[in-house]
Write a protein that holds these residues in place. Structure first.
Motif, PDB file in Angstrom:
ATOM      1  N   LYS A  48      -4.747  -7.278   1.529  1.00  0.00           N
ATOM      2  CA  LYS A  48      -4.605  -6.511   2.767  1.00  0.00           C
ATOM      3  C   LYS A  48      -5.393  -5.210   2.682  1.00  0.00           C
ATOM      4  O   LYS A  48      -5.539  -4.632   1.602  1.00  0.00           O
ATOM      5  CB  LYS A  48      -3.134  -6.149   3.013  1.00  0.00           C
ATOM      6  N   VAL A  49      -5.863  -4.764   3.831  1.00  0.00           N
ATOM      7  CA  VAL A  49      -6.471  -3.452   3.970  1.00  0.00           C
ATOM      8  C   VAL A  49      -5.625  -2.703   4.990  1.00  0.00           C
ATOM      9  O   VAL A  49      -5.436  -3.167   6.118  1.00  0.00           O
ATOM     10  CB  VAL A  49      -7.932  -3.540   4.458  1.00  0.00           C
ATOM     11  N   ASP A  50      -5.083  -1.565   4.580  1.00  0.00           N
ATOM     12  CA  ASP A  50      -4.233  -0.752   5.453  1.00  0.00           C
ATOM     13  C   ASP A  50      -4.775   0.668   5.435  1.00  0.00           C
ATOM     14  O   ASP A  50      -4.494   1.427   4.502  1.00  0.00           O
ATOM     15  CB  ASP A  50      -2.784  -0.795   4.968  1.00  0.00           C
ATOM     16  N   GLY A  51      -5.589   1.008   6.444  1.00  0.00           N
ATOM     17  CA  GLY A  51      -6.242   2.326   6.445  1.00  0.00           C
ATOM     18  C   GLY A  51      -7.243   2.379   5.307  1.00  0.00           C
ATOM     19  O   GLY A  51      -8.156   1.571   5.239  1.00  0.00           O
ATOM     20  N   ASP A  52      -7.043   3.310   4.356  1.00  0.00           N
ATOM     21  CA  ASP A  52      -7.954   3.396   3.212  1.00  0.00           C
ATOM     22  C   ASP A  52      -7.333   2.808   1.945  1.00  0.00           C
ATOM     23  O   ASP A  52      -7.836   3.001   0.855  1.00  0.00           O
ATOM     24  CB  ASP A  52      -8.404   4.838   2.983  1.00  0.00           C
ATOM     25  N   THR A  53      -6.217   2.075   2.096  1.00  0.00           N
ATOM     26  CA  THR A  53      -5.540   1.478   0.950  1.00  0.00           C
ATOM     27  C   THR A  53      -5.745  -0.031   0.911  1.00  0.00           C
ATOM     28  O   THR A  53      -5.615  -0.710   1.923  1.00  0.00           O
ATOM     29  CB  THR A  53      -4.030   1.786   0.994  1.00  0.00           C
ATOM     30  N   LEU A  54      -6.080  -0.538  -0.269  1.00  0.00           N
ATOM     31  CA  LEU A  54      -6.257  -1.964  -0.500  1.00  0.00           C
ATOM     32  C   LEU A  54      -5.092  -2.464  -1.337  1.00  0.00           C
ATOM     33  O   LEU A  54      -4.610  -1.751  -2.207  1.00  0.00           O
ATOM     34  CB  LEU A  54      -7.534  -2.237  -1.298  1.00  0.00           C
ATOM     35  N   SER A  55      -4.658  -3.706  -1.106  1.00  0.00           N
ATOM     36  CA  SER A  55      -3.648  -4.305  -1.981  1.00  0.00           C
ATOM     37  C   SER A  55      -3.894  -5.799  -2.084  1.00  0.00           C
ATOM     38  O   SER A  55      -4.377  -6.426  -1.135  1.00  0.00           O
ATOM     39  CB  SER A  55      -2.237  -4.023  -1.460  1.00  0.00           C
ATOM     40  N   TRP A  56      -3.601  -6.351  -3.257  1.00  0.00           N
ATOM     41  CA  TRP A  56      -3.769  -7.783  -3.483  1.00  0.00           C
ATOM     42  C   TRP A  56      -3.024  -8.183  -4.746  1.00  0.00           C
ATOM     43  O   TRP A  56      -2.642  -7.351  -5.541  1.00  0.00           O
ATOM     44  CB  TRP A  56      -5.253  -8.156  -3.582  1.00  0.00           C
ATOM     45  N   HIS A  57      -2.837  -9.495  -4.890  1.00  0.00           N
ATOM     46  CA  HIS A  57      -2.229 -10.081  -6.082  1.00  0.00           C
ATOM     47  C   HIS A  57      -3.249 -11.002  -6.726  1.00  0.00           C
ATOM     48  O   HIS A  57      -4.100 -11.580  -6.039  1.00  0.00           O
ATOM     49  CB  HIS A  57      -0.995 -10.908  -5.741  1.00  0.00           C
ATOM     50  N   ALA A  58      -3.162 -11.163  -8.030  1.00  0.00           N
ATOM     51  CA  ALA A  58      -3.980 -12.138  -8.761  1.00  0.00           C
ATOM     52  C   ALA A  58      -3.098 -12.764  -9.830  1.00  0.00           C
ATOM     53  O   ALA A  58      -2.497 -12.052 -10.633  1.00  0.00           O
ATOM     54  CB  ALA A  58      -5.196 -11.470  -9.390  1.00  0.00           C
ATOM     55  N   LYS A  59      -3.002 -14.097  -9.802  1.00  0.00           N
ATOM     56  CA  LYS A  59      -2.212 -14.821 -10.803  1.00  0.00           C
ATOM     57  C   LYS A  59      -3.138 -15.219 -11.944  1.00  0.00           C
ATOM     58  O   LYS A  59      -4.059 -16.004 -11.739  1.00  0.00           O
ATOM     59  CB  LYS A  59      -1.569 -16.062 -10.195  1.00  0.00           C
ATOM     60  N   VAL A  60      -2.894 -14.660 -13.118  1.00  0.00           N
ATOM     61  CA  VAL A  60      -3.690 -15.018 -14.282  1.00  0.00           C
ATOM     62  C   VAL A  60      -2.848 -15.899 -15.205  1.00  0.00           C
ATOM     63  O   VAL A  60      -1.614 -15.818 -15.195  1.00  0.00           O
ATOM     64  CB  VAL A  60      -4.225 -13.768 -15.027  1.00  0.00           C
ATOM     65  N   THR A  61      -3.507 -16.730 -15.981  1.00  0.00           N
ATOM     66  CA  THR A  61      -2.791 -17.642 -16.869  1.00  0.00           C
ATOM     67  C   THR A  61      -3.045 -17.362 -18.342  1.00  0.00           C
ATOM     68  O   THR A  61      -2.357 -17.887 -19.199  1.00  0.00           O
ATOM     69  CB  THR A  61      -3.185 -19.098 -16.573  1.00  0.00           C
ATOM     70  N   SER A  62      -4.053 -16.519 -18.642  1.00  0.00           N
ATOM     71  CA  SER A  62      -4.383 -16.245 -20.028  1.00  0.00           C
ATOM     72  C   SER A  62      -4.574 -14.740 -20.201  1.00  0.00           C
ATOM     73  O   SER A  62      -5.164 -14.110 -19.338  1.00  0.00           O
ATOM     74  CB  SER A  62      -5.673 -16.984 -20.396  1.00  0.00           C
ATOM     75  N   PRO A  63      -4.045 -14.112 -21.231  1.00  0.00           N
ATOM     76  CA  PRO A  63      -3.432 -14.737 -22.393  1.00  0.00           C
ATOM     77  C   PRO A  63      -1.999 -15.237 -22.143  1.00  0.00           C
ATOM     78  O   PRO A  63      -1.427 -15.898 -22.996  1.00  0.00           O
ATOM     79  CB  PRO A  63      -3.454 -13.630 -23.444  1.00  0.00           C
ATOM     80  N   MET A  64      -1.433 -14.916 -20.970  1.00  0.00           N
ATOM     81  CA  MET A  64      -0.116 -15.427 -20.603  1.00  0.00           C
ATOM     82  C   MET A  64      -0.032 -15.469 -19.087  1.00  0.00           C
ATOM     83  O   MET A  64      -0.716 -14.702 -18.412  1.00  0.00           O
ATOM     84  CB  MET A  64       0.990 -14.546 -21.179  1.00  0.00           C
ATOM     85  N   PRO A  65       0.801 -16.358 -18.525  1.00  0.00           N
ATOM     86  CA  PRO A  65       0.935 -16.409 -17.073  1.00  0.00           C
ATOM     87  C   PRO A  65       1.611 -15.138 -16.548  1.00  0.00           C
ATOM     88  O   PRO A  65       2.676 -14.755 -17.035  1.00  0.00           O
ATOM     89  CB  PRO A  65       1.821 -17.630 -16.822  1.00  0.00           C
ATOM     90  N   ILE A  66       0.957 -14.499 -15.589  1.00  0.00           N
ATOM     91  CA  ILE A  66       1.497 -13.267 -15.009  1.00  0.00           C
ATOM     92  C   ILE A  66       0.826 -13.041 -13.655  1.00  0.00           C
ATOM     93  O   ILE A  66      -0.333 -13.400 -13.467  1.00  0.00           O
ATOM     94  CB  ILE A  66       1.256 -12.061 -15.964  1.00  0.00           C
ATOM     95  N   THR A  67       1.566 -12.475 -12.719  1.00  0.00           N
ATOM     96  CA  THR A  67       0.991 -12.084 -11.436  1.00  0.00           C
ATOM     97  C   THR A  67       0.747 -10.583 -11.470  1.00  0.00           C
ATOM     98  O   THR A  67       1.683  -9.801 -11.651  1.00  0.00           O
ATOM     99  CB  THR A  67       1.917 -12.445 -10.260  1.00  0.00           C
ATOM    100  N   LEU A  68      -0.504 -10.199 -11.328  1.00  0.00           N
ATOM    101  CA  LEU A  68      -0.883  -8.787 -11.282  1.00  0.00           C
ATOM    102  C   LEU A  68      -0.868  -8.345  -9.823  1.00  0.00           C
ATOM    103  O   LEU A  68      -1.401  -9.033  -8.961  1.00  0.00           O
ATOM    104  CB  LEU A  68      -2.286  -8.594 -11.872  1.00  0.00           C
ATOM    105  N   GLU A  69      -0.236  -7.193  -9.545  1.00  0.00           N
ATOM    106  CA  GLU A  69      -0.141  -6.673  -8.179  1.00  0.00           C
ATOM    107  C   GLU A  69      -0.899  -5.353  -8.107  1.00  0.00           C
ATOM    108  O   GLU A  69      -0.477  -4.362  -8.695  1.00  0.00           O
ATOM    109  CB  GLU A  69       1.320  -6.483  -7.798  1.00  0.00           C
ATOM    110  N   PHE A  70      -2.004  -5.364  -7.384  1.00  0.00           N
ATOM    111  CA  PHE A  70      -2.892  -4.206  -7.296  1.00  0.00           C
ATOM    112  C   PHE A  70      -2.681  -3.419  -6.012  1.00  0.00           C
ATOM    113  O   PHE A  70      -2.474  -3.997  -4.949  1.00  0.00           O
ATOM    114  CB  PHE A  70      -4.349  -4.669  -7.307  1.00  0.00           C
ATOM    115  N   THR A  71      -2.803  -2.095  -6.110  1.00  0.00           N
ATOM    116  CA  THR A  71      -2.887  -1.196  -4.966  1.00  0.00           C
ATOM    117  C   THR A  71      -3.941  -0.160  -5.317  1.00  0.00           C
ATOM    118  O   THR A  71      -3.873   0.454  -6.394  1.00  0.00           O
ATOM    119  CB  THR A  71      -1.547  -0.479  -4.694  1.00  0.00           C
ATOM    120  N   GLY A  72      -4.936   0.018  -4.448  1.00  0.00           N
ATOM    121  CA  GLY A  72      -5.996   0.952  -4.792  1.00  0.00           C
ATOM    122  C   GLY A  72      -6.785   1.424  -3.589  1.00  0.00           C
ATOM    123  O   GLY A  72      -6.469   1.095  -2.444  1.00  0.00           O
ATOM    124  N   LYS A  73      -7.811   2.210  -3.893  1.00  0.00           N
ATOM    125  CA  LYS A  73      -8.696   2.766  -2.873  1.00  0.00           C
ATOM    126  C   LYS A  73     -10.117   2.767  -3.400  1.00  0.00           C
ATOM    127  O   LYS A  73     -10.342   2.837  -4.602  1.00  0.00           O
ATOM    128  CB  LYS A  73      -8.302   4.207  -2.537  1.00  0.00           C
TER     129      LYS A  73
END
Length: 98
Positions: A48-73
């Protein structure tokens, strides 16, 4: 705010700095793309883009399964923000346009 393109990013993690390439594309308030690194690639989800803020998720499997949740500009040729590392708490990421 220039979002589209490739970004060389570094994520601060408990296992040390993890580098990768983030490819982003904005379509209205939607954000799509892919995050890739030495352990493979993961599509951007819930972007998503909300004004000047970006957010997204990325599911990685290595070195372990985890969902990374990003918020940035973005600021010119740089990008930075916070990333939730699942059970490992919250850290930061930063990068520059590739």
């Amino acid at each position: 705010m220039a979002i589209d393109g490739k970004w060389n990013i570094t994520i601060k993690t408990p296992m040390g700095d993890q580098g990768g390439v983030l490819t982003l594309k904005q379509e209205g308030d939607a954000l799509t793309g892919e995050m890739s690194g030495p352990n493979g690639a993961a599509p951007i989800e819930n972007g998503k883009v909300d004004g000047d803020t970006l957010s997204w998720h990325a599911k990685v499997t290595s070195p372990m399964p985890i969902t990374l949740e990003f918020t940035g500009k973005t600021d010119g040729d740089s990008i930075s923000g916070d990333v939730k590392l699942g059970a490992f708490g919250t850290s930061t990421f930063s990068g520059t346009a590739a």
